[in-house]
Design an enzyme around this catalytic site. Structure first.
Site, mmCIF file in Angstrom:
data_model
loop_
_atom_site.group_PDB
_atom_site.id
_atom_site.type_symbol
_atom_site.label_atom_id
_atom_site.label_comp_id
_atom_site.label_asym_id
_atom_site.label_seq_id
_atom_site.Cartn_x
_atom_site.Cartn_y
_atom_site.Cartn_z
ATOM 1 N N PRO A 28 0.839 -1.213 0.000
ATOM 2 C CA PRO A 28 0.000 0.000 0.000
ATOM 3 C C PRO A 28 0.866 1.252 0.000
ATOM 4 O O PRO A 28 1.817 1.358 0.771
ATOM 5 C CB PRO A 28 -0.794 -0.118 1.305
ATOM 6 C CG PRO A 28 -0.642 -1.530 1.761
ATOM 7 C CD PRO A 28 0.645 -2.029 1.199
ATOM 8 N N GLU A 29 0.539 2.193 -0.879
ATOM 9 C CA GLU A 29 1.286 3.449 -0.975
ATOM 10 C C GLU A 29 0.424 4.587 -0.432
ATOM 11 O O GLU A 29 -0.714 4.365 -0.024
ATOM 12 C CB GLU A 29 1.664 3.707 -2.446
ATOM 13 C CG GLU A 29 2.657 2.698 -3.014
ATOM 14 C CD GLU A 29 4.075 2.927 -2.505
ATOM 15 O OE1 GLU A 29 4.331 3.986 -1.909
ATOM 16 O OE2 GLU A 29 4.907 2.036 -2.691
ATOM 17 N N HIS A 40 -4.769 -14.956 9.318
ATOM 18 C CA HIS A 40 -4.084 -13.680 9.141
ATOM 19 C C HIS A 40 -4.918 -12.468 9.561
ATOM 20 O O HIS A 40 -4.499 -11.345 9.356
ATOM 21 C CB HIS A 40 -3.597 -13.479 7.700
ATOM 22 C CG HIS A 40 -2.778 -14.614 7.164
ATOM 23 N ND1 HIS A 40 -1.646 -15.072 7.789
ATOM 24 C CD2 HIS A 40 -2.946 -15.380 6.054
ATOM 25 C CE1 HIS A 40 -1.143 -16.085 7.086
ATOM 26 N NE2 HIS A 40 -1.912 -16.290 6.026
ATOM 27 N N ARG A 58 1.853 -11.154 5.815
ATOM 28 C CA ARG A 58 3.311 -11.152 5.991
ATOM 29 C C ARG A 58 3.746 -10.515 7.309
ATOM 30 O O ARG A 58 4.920 -10.572 7.664
ATOM 31 C CB ARG A 58 3.968 -10.459 4.793
ATOM 32 C CG ARG A 58 3.699 -11.252 3.503
ATOM 33 C CD ARG A 58 4.322 -10.601 2.302
ATOM 34 N NE ARG A 58 5.774 -10.607 2.367
ATOM 35 C CZ ARG A 58 6.555 -10.069 1.440
ATOM 36 N NH1 ARG A 58 6.015 -9.481 0.394
ATOM 37 N NH2 ARG A 58 7.863 -10.115 1.566
ATOM 38 N N ARG A 79 22.725 17.905 -4.081
ATOM 39 C CA ARG A 79 22.522 16.458 -4.025
ATOM 40 C C ARG A 79 22.974 15.818 -5.338
ATOM 41 O O ARG A 79 22.497 16.179 -6.408
ATOM 42 C CB ARG A 79 21.045 16.134 -3.751
ATOM 43 C CG ARG A 79 20.529 16.687 -2.432
ATOM 44 C CD ARG A 79 21.298 16.151 -1.224
ATOM 45 N NE ARG A 79 21.318 14.690 -1.193
ATOM 46 C CZ ARG A 79 20.383 13.950 -0.620
ATOM 47 N NH1 ARG A 79 19.379 14.524 -0.014
ATOM 48 N NH2 ARG A 79 20.457 12.630 -0.631
#
Ligand SMILES: [Zn+2]
Length: 273
Positions: free
Chosen positions: A2-3, A91, A109, A154
């Site tokens: 998930p983002e 789960h 997981r 950078r």
């Protein structure tokens, strides 16, 4: 995984379902997440009501009187609100049982996290996991000027800098690739060499890409937090991501791919310089 857009859509859904509603009890069936769920969490949450549901990066913040529950979905976590919950399946590690339904945390997981931050230790922004995060893309301080400042000196590539999350949070691999395409910037460009104008273009592209993803998630909200518990990427209409070897949607040139450190970078050599 998930983002930010997925987490933001979950936040909006939880805000609709849970704000100010009372928790009857918390059932922690498996405490071994990325960090252990504190044994006293169930006691803390009994009778409590979420007063605000916020997001910082990919962390969900459920603010209660006296403290905040910090939730991260890890690699495979999902949160579903079930008005009529059946018995937990494999789960399904944590249930927050409300008077009107169950908020169920599912995580095969177990890389996710559920952490309690008491107010007396400072707000969640003081928690070590959150303290070092970059600026929020949808906050007032983010824009071309911020990116320009954050990239000076950078030497890393702009794509690596975005993925690091120190300049701005929430721009994971898919969104970095798509944003750089929309801004016409080659992913390998050294961050410190981007002009102010290109930083403006990139900031705009990041906001547009994330907004599109949130909007798509919003329209499929029911499915996303629905009974299947799926938590994959939203079906973003990608320009380059996952399209190696196919023609660029803008110029027709072939979309390229390069893999380093298990991450794939997609770009169009003609559109991005
Ligand atoms: Zn192109």
């Amino acid at each position: 995984m998930p983002e930010l857009p997925e987490v933001e859509v979950v936040r909006r859904a939880l805000q609709n379902d849970l704000l100010d509603r009372r928790i009857v009890r918390a059932d922690v069936r498996e405490a071994r997440l990325r960090w252990p769920v504190a044994p006293e969490l169930a006691d803390r949450l009994r009778g409590a009501r979420p007063r605000a549901i916020e997001r910082r990066g990919k962390y969900l913040l459920l603010r209660f009187d006296g403290g905040t529950l910090i939730i991260h979905l890890g690699m495979s976590g999902s949160l579903r609100f079930l008005p009529q919950a059946g018995p937990p399946a494999r789960h399904d590690h944590v249930d927050l049982v409300f008077e009107h339904g169950v908020l169920r945390y599912h995580d095969p997981r177990r890389f996710g996290a559920m952490l309690w931050q008491p107010d007396e230790q400072g707000g969640p922004e003081r928690h070590p996991l959150l303290a070092g995060l970059g600026i929020e893309p949808f906050s007032a301080g983010f824009g071309g000027e911020h990116l320009h400042r954050a990239t000076r000196g950078r030497r890393v590539s702009i794509k690596q800098l975005l993925l690091a999350g120190t300049a701005v949070v929430g721009v994971g691999n898919i969104y970095a690739s798509e944003s750089l395409f929309r801004a016409g910037i080659a992913p390998s460009t050294r961050a410190g060499r981007l002009s102010r104008a290109r930083c403006e273009a990139l900031a705009g592209a990041i906001l547009a890409t994330l907004s599109d993803a949130i909007e798509r998630g919003g329209s499929s909200l029911r499915d996303f937090v629905g009974a299947d518990g799926s938590s994959g990427y939203f079906q973003l209409d990608c320009f380059v991501y996952g399209r190696a070897g196919k023609p660029c949607r803008v110029c027709g040139d072939t979309v390229r791919v390069r893999r380093d450190q298990q991450r794939a970078t997609y770009w169009c050599r003609s559109c991005q310089r």
